[in-house]
Design a protein around this motif. Sequence first.
Motif, PDB file in Angstrom:
ATOM      1  N   GLN A  63       0.969  -1.643  -0.065  1.00 38.61           N
ATOM      2  CA  GLN A  63      -0.329  -0.018  -0.003  1.00 38.61           C
ATOM      3  C   GLN A  63       0.905   1.270  -0.229  1.00 38.61           C
ATOM      4  OE1 GLN A  63      -2.808  -0.841   3.325  1.00 38.61           O
ATOM      5  NE2 GLN A  63      -4.278  -1.098   2.058  1.00 38.61           N
ATOM      6  N   VAL A  64       1.731   1.097  -0.633  1.00 38.89           N
ATOM      7  CA  VAL A  64       2.714   2.545  -1.047  1.00 38.89           C
ATOM      8  C   VAL A  64       2.664   3.003  -2.988  1.00 38.89           C
ATOM      9  CG1 VAL A  64       4.259   1.812   0.442  1.00 38.89           C
ATOM     10  CG2 VAL A  64       4.883   1.103  -1.850  1.00 38.89           C
ATOM     11  N   ARG A  65       3.140   3.750  -2.554  1.00 40.26           N
ATOM     12  CA  ARG A  65       2.681   5.101  -4.010  1.00 40.26           C
ATOM     13  C   ARG A  65       3.899   4.781  -4.797  1.00 40.26           C
ATOM     14  NH1 ARG A  65       0.627  10.327  -2.699  1.00 40.26           N
ATOM     15  NH2 ARG A  65       2.102   9.480  -0.793  1.00 40.26           N
ATOM     16  N   ASP A  66       5.534   4.697  -4.207  1.00 43.75           N
ATOM     17  CA  ASP A  66       6.218   4.244  -5.080  1.00 43.75           C
ATOM     18  C   ASP A  66       7.784   3.544  -4.227  1.00 43.75           C
ATOM     19  OD1 ASP A  66       7.526   6.340  -2.775  1.00 43.75           O
ATOM     20  OD2 ASP A  66       7.089   8.427  -3.874  1.00 43.75           O
ATOM     21  N   ARG A  67       8.755   3.553  -4.743  1.00 44.16           N
ATOM     22  CA  ARG A  67       9.417   2.938  -4.736  1.00 44.16           C
ATOM     23  C   ARG A  67      10.718   3.370  -2.806  1.00 44.16           C
ATOM     24  NH1 ARG A  67      12.046   0.790  -9.484  1.00 44.16           N
ATOM     25  NH2 ARG A  67      14.168  -0.061  -8.374  1.00 44.16           N
ATOM     26  N   SER A  68      10.268   4.753  -2.761  1.00 47.33           N
ATOM     27  CA  SER A  68      11.082   5.820  -1.900  1.00 47.33           C
ATOM     28  C   SER A  68      10.051   5.267  -0.274  1.00 47.33           C
ATOM     29  CB  SER A  68      11.002   6.509  -2.166  1.00 47.33           C
ATOM     30  OG  SER A  68      10.195   7.467  -2.323  1.00 47.33           O
ATOM     31  N   GLU A  69       9.215   5.244  -0.510  1.00 42.84           N
ATOM     32  CA  GLU A  69       7.589   4.843   0.254  1.00 42.84           C
ATOM     33  C   GLU A  69       7.902   3.159   0.468  1.00 42.84           C
ATOM     34  OE1 GLU A  69       3.718   5.701   0.508  1.00 42.84           O
ATOM     35  OE2 GLU A  69       4.038   8.143  -0.928  1.00 42.84           O
ATOM     36  N   ALA A  70       8.123   2.584  -0.760  1.00 43.10           N
ATOM     37  CA  ALA A  70       8.338   0.978  -0.110  1.00 43.10           C
ATOM     38  C   ALA A  70       9.506   0.617   0.742  1.00 43.10           C
ATOM     39  CB  ALA A  70       8.723   0.137  -1.534  1.00 43.10           C
ATOM     40  N   ILE A  71      10.496   1.279   0.317  1.00 44.98           N
ATOM     41  CA  ILE A  71      11.989   1.659   1.124  1.00 44.98           C
ATOM     42  C   ILE A  71      11.675   1.792   2.576  1.00 44.98           C
ATOM     43  CG2 ILE A  71      14.316   2.101   1.211  1.00 44.98           C
ATOM     44  CD1 ILE A  71      13.732   2.202  -1.908  1.00 44.98           C
ATOM     45  N   ALA A  72      11.470   3.294   2.854  1.00 44.44           N
ATOM     46  CA  ALA A  72      10.924   3.639   3.871  1.00 44.44           C
ATOM     47  C   ALA A  72       9.606   2.520   4.938  1.00 44.44           C
ATOM     48  CB  ALA A  72      10.527   4.675   4.360  1.00 44.44           C
ATOM     49  N   LYS A  73       8.769   2.453   3.858  1.00 40.68           N
ATOM     50  CA  LYS A  73       8.020   1.760   4.568  1.00 40.68           C
ATOM     51  C   LYS A  73       8.899   0.036   5.615  1.00 40.68           C
ATOM     52  CE  LYS A  73       3.393   0.256   5.168  1.00 40.68           C
ATOM     53  NZ  LYS A  73       1.852   0.483   4.378  1.00 40.68           N
ATOM     54  N   SER A  74       9.337  -0.402   4.740  1.00 41.01           N
ATOM     55  CA  SER A  74      10.339  -1.817   5.301  1.00 41.01           C
ATOM     56  C   SER A  74      11.582  -1.390   5.996  1.00 41.01           C
ATOM     57  CB  SER A  74      10.594  -1.877   3.322  1.00 41.01           C
ATOM     58  OG  SER A  74      10.534  -2.656   2.240  1.00 41.01           O
ATOM     59  N   TYR A  75      11.901  -0.446   5.933  1.00 40.20           N
ATOM     60  CA  TYR A  75      12.936  -0.431   7.100  1.00 40.20           C
ATOM     61  C   TYR A  75      12.087   0.192   8.150  1.00 40.20           C
ATOM     62  CZ  TYR A  75      17.133   0.229   4.398  1.00 40.20           C
ATOM     63  OH  TYR A  75      18.613   0.563   4.279  1.00 40.20           O
ATOM     64  N   ARG A  76      10.672   0.722   8.651  1.00 44.39           N
ATOM     65  CA  ARG A  76       9.798   0.764   9.542  1.00 44.39           C
ATOM     66  C   ARG A  76       9.334  -0.288  10.824  1.00 44.39           C
ATOM     67  NH1 ARG A  76       6.399   4.106   7.231  1.00 44.39           N
ATOM     68  NH2 ARG A  76       4.890   2.802   7.908  1.00 44.39           N
ATOM     69  N   LEU A  77       9.381  -0.897   9.319  1.00 44.61           N
ATOM     70  CA  LEU A  77       8.513  -2.187  10.317  1.00 44.61           C
ATOM     71  C   LEU A  77       9.314  -3.563  10.415  1.00 44.61           C
ATOM     72  CD1 LEU A  77       5.983  -3.181   7.196  1.00 44.61           C
ATOM     73  CD2 LEU A  77       5.600  -3.002   9.102  1.00 44.61           C
ATOM     74  N   CYS A  78      10.670  -3.314  10.073  1.00 37.89           N
ATOM     75  CA  CYS A  78      11.561  -4.432  10.546  1.00 37.89           C
ATOM     76  C   CYS A  78      12.178  -3.794  11.597  1.00 37.89           C
ATOM     77  CB  CYS A  78      13.251  -4.028   9.635  1.00 37.89           C
ATOM     78  SG  CYS A  78      12.145  -5.193   7.876  1.00 37.89           S
ATOM     79  N   LEU A  79      12.124  -1.961  11.838  1.00 38.90           N
ATOM     80  CA  LEU A  79      12.615  -1.370  12.641  1.00 38.90           C
ATOM     81  C   LEU A  79      11.594  -1.956  13.757  1.00 38.90           C
ATOM     82  CD1 LEU A  79      14.438   1.242  11.360  1.00 38.90           C
ATOM     83  CD2 LEU A  79      15.124  -0.724  12.524  1.00 38.90           C
ATOM     84  N   GLU A  80      10.628  -1.831  14.033  1.00 41.81           N
ATOM     85  CA  GLU A  80       9.425  -1.923  14.687  1.00 41.81           C
ATOM     86  C   GLU A  80       9.336  -3.714  15.163  1.00 41.81           C
ATOM     87  OE1 GLU A  80       5.994  -0.546  12.640  1.00 41.81           O
ATOM     88  OE2 GLU A  80       6.683   1.424  12.834  1.00 41.81           O
ATOM     89  N   GLN A  81       9.917  -4.534  14.613  1.00 37.98           N
ATOM     90  CA  GLN A  81       9.816  -5.658  14.749  1.00 37.98           C
ATOM     91  C   GLN A  81      10.801  -6.230  16.154  1.00 37.98           C
ATOM     92  OE1 GLN A  81       6.861  -8.231  14.916  1.00 37.98           O
ATOM     93  NE2 GLN A  81       6.541  -6.627  13.288  1.00 37.98           N
TER      94      GLN A  81
END
Lengths: 670, 75
Positions: free
Chosen positions: A652-670
């Motif tokens: 549920q992202v619009r571009d690559r930068s959002e995808a990268i940011a979301k991936s990092y955020r999720l990994c860090l939250e875990q």
Amino acid sequence: MKRLIEPLLPVYQSVLKVPVVILDQQANDFYKSAETNPTYYTETLRNVVDEYTSFQSVAMIESPFSFPIGTKYLIVSLSENDYLLAGPFVTSECDKNFPKLSDQEVESARQRLSSLQKILQQLNSEKKQVMYDILSLAHELTNVEQQSDILDRTWFYERMVSDFSDLDFAGIARPTMEDSFEVTSFFGSENVSLEGYKFSFGQGFLGQASISKNYKVWNQVEHDLRNGYLHPYGLRPKALFCYPLLNDNQCVGLVFGGTTLFHEISLETSFVIRHTFEMIEQNLTIEALNTKLYNVNTRLQVLKEIFSIISNMKDLRQIAYVLIDMTMVLVKSKFSSVFVHQQANLAAPQLYARGISQDLIEQYTQSIKARYVNGTVNPKNMAAQKWQTPWNEFVYEFPLVRNERFIGLLTIHLPDEQTDQQVIDLVASISQVGAVTIDLIGQEQKNAGQDQVANFFTAVEAFKPEHYHHSQKMLIHIQDFASVLDFSYEDITLCKEACMLSAYSESFLLKQQIDPRVVDIIVSYNQLNNGKQPIKKSRSPLGHFLYIVDYFAEHQAFPETKTDIQQELVLRLSTFTFRQTLESDVANAAPVQQKEQLDLGIIKNQFNLSKRELEVLEHVIAGIHNSEIAATLFISEHTVKNHITSIFRKLQVRDRSEAIAKSYRLCLEQ
Amino acid sequence: MSKAEYLPLQIECIHFFESNPFAFETVEGLSTRLGKSPKELEVVLVELETLAIVEKVGLGSNEIYRYVQPVEEVL
């Protein structure tokens, strides 16, 4: 003739004191000394012509033939159809308004016109002869198909001597190979022959004409020292002429002649000779241009035919046959060969040849191998070159090169050392066509081979999943390290294919017709992995490279170097990785650590990503472009885009930068 | 390049034999296949035979021409 006398008519009128007119029987051509009434002359002439058939000398026309009545004319025949009339005039007391001439004046006029008639008759007769000579020679020339041939025929010079009374010998001297001239055809009315007489530029009369390149006539040469060159042949001319025949500003022959009887060659003879040979010269030029044009057209047609034949061929052997046979026919060569260097998935390099024995083929093959394959000659920037074979014959070698890649070699034997440069250029064009076609076939087979490699690699996942994942890591490092080491695109592709197929045995790969170079790399790589040195040296640097990449993918460090090759590779790669690490530590240390710690398995499970999508996402996070992802994963760019669209939708992202940011955020939250 | 006018026909002839490497043809047969006069073909075939591109078998009206393949050497 009439035009020649026309300017003189006013002069005659002033001398004769009566108008003077020239006209033919039909009064088509009318030349007059002053304004007169044409009817007077046409009527008078008509009356006279009806009465008389010819005028041998000047005649007087009186009534009843003259018009107007009572007048008189003097008439003289200039040629068969042309007449000169002086009049009208009267000789007695008359009331008519016409010039009045005394008997003495009439007699004087008669004498003047008689002299004019004699001059014109003589001139007419000589010019006629001149014209006859020109037309007669021109007729002879037009009857000869090859105009240049006529110049070497003795009858032509015999004809010249018989046509011109003031010539008693004539001939032609042709240029020889030794930059001199030799008389090749000669006719003399006396028992003298000049055939075989040789002279160089500037020597004697004829040699002088060859330098000046101008038509020359020498009169009164009986005692000239330059004449001495002809005396040993028994020829003692009193007058000479020489016409240098030029073609494309090159002297192709010296036509000469002269007389041993007269001290001069007449102006008329000289005039005819000059104009005749000017005409021959022009014909020779036209002939040469036509031949040139024909040859150019034929060559273009040949090139078109060969291109059309070759471009429809899919078999490399057939292309080699066409190149060999066509060039042999073009050059009349007794030997021709095509060497095809290793192309993608094709078998080993091959030499196709015609016209030499098996042992010479073997000798020549070894010679090509030594010079072109093992690199003593750089064929990339090389044009056609002459080369002496081991059995002492001269050949022309045309490297088949495309995009600076050596594809093969076309060789033709030279029939003689004077082979036409235009033919060499034509063969060079044909070799270029051959190079492009062979390369295109190689490319087609290479593309087919890449699909085959990708399929084999996918299959590895099923039976050796660990090997598969390790190879994937290696592929990313191959791309990075190969660019640091400035590997060619071809070598990078070979290494990647070797990495993807490293799970298979050598015998299996060869059976599947995998590029032998790839198999070589795998063999070397496997031997290094087993602690051995590669047996085949040809591709061992790439085997060593793969070994280093393998070690780095597993240990994030370089192996202990065992050879000079490994030492050099590791040194260069260490410098690169050290610089990368330093830059990252200084500028962006934290994200690197985070990136290394990313566990994308969480994202996979949470967003239900497929294996392929996860691989693509890993590459996106690493900042790799679509085209590179496609090359690394051996899928098309279009498929990569599809995967990325699917990832965006799932995350549920619009571009690559959002995808990268979301991936990092999720990994860090875990 | 002598007899330039025969070059296109020579190329046509070579192409025929290369495409049909196992063909055995008489001049008349070749004339029918290529649509060229036997007289022209005879000149061309003599030239190709001199260069050892084709080989003549038989004599007179039984003359048959066949293609001679180049030799191949693998490195």
